[in-house]
Design an enzyme around this catalytic site. Structure first.
Site, PDB file in Angstrom:
ATOM      1  N   SER A 147      35.386  40.712  32.745  1.00 30.62           N
ATOM      2  CA  SER A 147      35.698  39.285  32.825  1.00 30.62           C
ATOM      3  C   SER A 147      35.484  38.612  31.468  1.00 30.62           C
ATOM      4  CB  SER A 147      34.872  38.661  33.952  1.00 30.62           C
ATOM      5  OG  SER A 147      35.380  37.403  34.289  1.00 30.62           O
ATOM      6  N   ASP A 225      41.546  39.767  43.424  1.00 33.14           N
ATOM      7  CA  ASP A 225      40.611  38.998  42.589  1.00 33.14           C
ATOM      8  C   ASP A 225      41.015  37.524  42.629  1.00 33.14           C
ATOM      9  OD1 ASP A 225      39.392  37.763  40.348  1.00 33.14           O
ATOM     10  OD2 ASP A 225      39.283  39.669  39.281  1.00 33.14           O
ATOM     11  N   HIS A 258      36.634  40.630  42.207  1.00 32.67           N
ATOM     12  CA  HIS A 258      36.101  40.438  40.850  1.00 32.67           C
ATOM     13  C   HIS A 258      34.686  41.008  40.689  1.00 32.67           C
ATOM     14  CE1 HIS A 258      36.740  38.434  36.991  1.00 32.67           C
ATOM     15  NE2 HIS A 258      35.515  37.945  37.020  1.00 32.67           N
TER      16      HIS A 258
HETATM   17  C1  LIG Z   1      26.959  40.459  38.930  1.00 38.34           C
HETATM   18  C2  LIG Z   1      28.228  39.730  39.070  1.00 38.34           C
HETATM   19  O1  LIG Z   1      28.777  39.623  40.126  1.00 38.34           O
HETATM   20  O2  LIG Z   1      28.755  39.227  37.933  1.00 38.34           O
HETATM   21  C3  LIG Z   1      29.780  38.323  37.825  1.00 38.34           C
HETATM   22  C4  LIG Z   1      30.231  37.506  38.860  1.00 38.34           C
HETATM   23  C5  LIG Z   1      31.245  36.594  38.632  1.00 38.34           C
HETATM   24  C6  LIG Z   1      31.791  36.469  37.344  1.00 38.34           C
HETATM   25  C7  LIG Z   1      32.805  35.540  37.018  1.00 38.34           C
HETATM   26  C8  LIG Z   1      33.359  34.615  38.054  1.00 38.34           C
HETATM   27  C9  LIG Z   1      33.282  35.489  35.714  1.00 38.34           C
HETATM   28  C10 LIG Z   1      32.745  36.333  34.725  1.00 38.34           C
HETATM   29  O3  LIG Z   1      33.095  36.268  33.514  1.00 38.34           O
HETATM   30  O4  LIG Z   1      31.789  37.216  35.059  1.00 38.34           O
HETATM   31  C11 LIG Z   1      31.309  37.300  36.306  1.00 38.34           C
HETATM   32  C12 LIG Z   1      30.299  38.216  36.571  1.00 38.34           C
END
Ligand SMILES: CC(=O)Oc1ccc2c(C)cc(=O)oc2c1
Length: 280
Positions: A147, A225, A258
């Site tokens: 991400s 996602d 995601h």
């Molecule tokens: C541990 C985990 O679930 O990490 C996580 C959750 C959500 C997100 C989102 C929405 C964006 C991102 O850049 O990283 C991320 C990491």
């Protein structure tokens, strides 16, 4: 000066956490390292740098990705930095997508963030130098992330193609200058000049890449996602790659979201992908 915070044996190797004072971020930083079995000064191993996403620390990947057995088998060390500077003296906001936990792997130019939020220099220069000084590793490096960290991994590889053998990403923010997370972060850290933003945008950087600097890239993306259409936009990177003949593969995976459930399902494939280039 490195301070060891924790040590645990796993998959025949070692997981260790450290803190140190960073000259890039001007605060104490944490990172985690996995050393595969047999890594020693006489048997140095290559390194995969892992960049985590929003809200994460050095711990999420190490605890949730399930990467140790394959990394142990392949003889790859893994280094996971934190996602931003942290601490009482570091500016913060009451939001999950900006400031602490959301460094976006750039060097901030805007006050009050420009003193500490220099994650680009930290990941590209300071951390590898520290790792190569203190651990039994070679200078062969690959980079991956999730991400916000997927954006970081692809962007850093595109800006430093000679420093990495390969780059992969899970669900990366592929075109940060054209999505709400990226616009918010880049405005806050870099100001309003969009020519500065372009220096940290994977689509823009790939568009400028010279063929001699191409390096192998793999992107995995779940089609369930929730962030795919508004924030991540991997197809925009594929469009540039196709036009340029850049060796990027996007694998869409049916039903995955995601989360780290997705990462843990495909991390072995990413480790195998990097292994072929780290050992070439
Ligand atoms: C541990 C985990 O679930 O990490 C996580 C959750 C959500 C997100 C989102 C929405 C964006 C991102 O850049 O990283 C991320 C990491």
């Amino acid at each position: 000066m490195l301070e060891n915070i924790s040590t645990a044996k796993v998959a025949g190797g070692w997981h260790k956490q450290y803190s140190h004072t960073s000259s890039s971020t001007h605060c104490s930083m944490h990172f985690a390292v996995f050393l595969p079995p047999g890594a020693s000064e006489k048997n140095k191993v290559p390194v995969l740098y892992w960049l985590s996403g929003l809200t994460c620390t050095d711990e999420n990947f190490m605890q949730k990705a399930g990467a140790f057995k394959k990394a142990a088998e392949l003889g790859i060390a893994i280094v996971a930095p934190d996602t931003s500077p942290r601490g009482e003296n570091v500016p913060n906001e009451d939001s999950y997508d900006f400031a602490q936990g959301a460094g976006f792997y750039v060097n901030a130019t805007q006050a009050p963030y420009n003193t500490h939020f220099n994650m680009y220099d930290y990941v590209v220069k300071e951390l590898p130098a520290l790792i190569e000084q203190h651990f039994p590793v070679t200078t062969k490096k690959a980079i991956s992330g999730h991400s916000m960290g997927g954006h970081g991994a692809l962007m850093i590889a595109l800006k430093n193609p000679k420093a990495y053998t390969s780059a992969t990403a899970f669900s990366p923010i592929a075109n940060p200058i054209d999505c709400p997370w990226g616009v918010k972060a880049f405005t806050g850290y870099l100001g309003t000049d969009k020519s500065v933003w372009a220096e940290y945008d994977s689509c823009e950087l790939m568009q400028q890449a010279k063929q001699a600097d191409y390096l192998p890239m793999l992107v995995s993306q779940g089609d369930a996602d929730n962030f795919l259409d508004e924030q991540l936009k991997p197809q925009k990177l594929v469009t540039v790659a196709t036009q340029k003949g850049y060796p990027l593969t996007l694998e869409m995976q049916a039903g995955y979201d995601h989360s780290y459930y997705f990462i843990s399902s495909f991390i072995d494939q990413h480790l195998l992908f990097h292994h072929q280039f780290l050992t070439a």
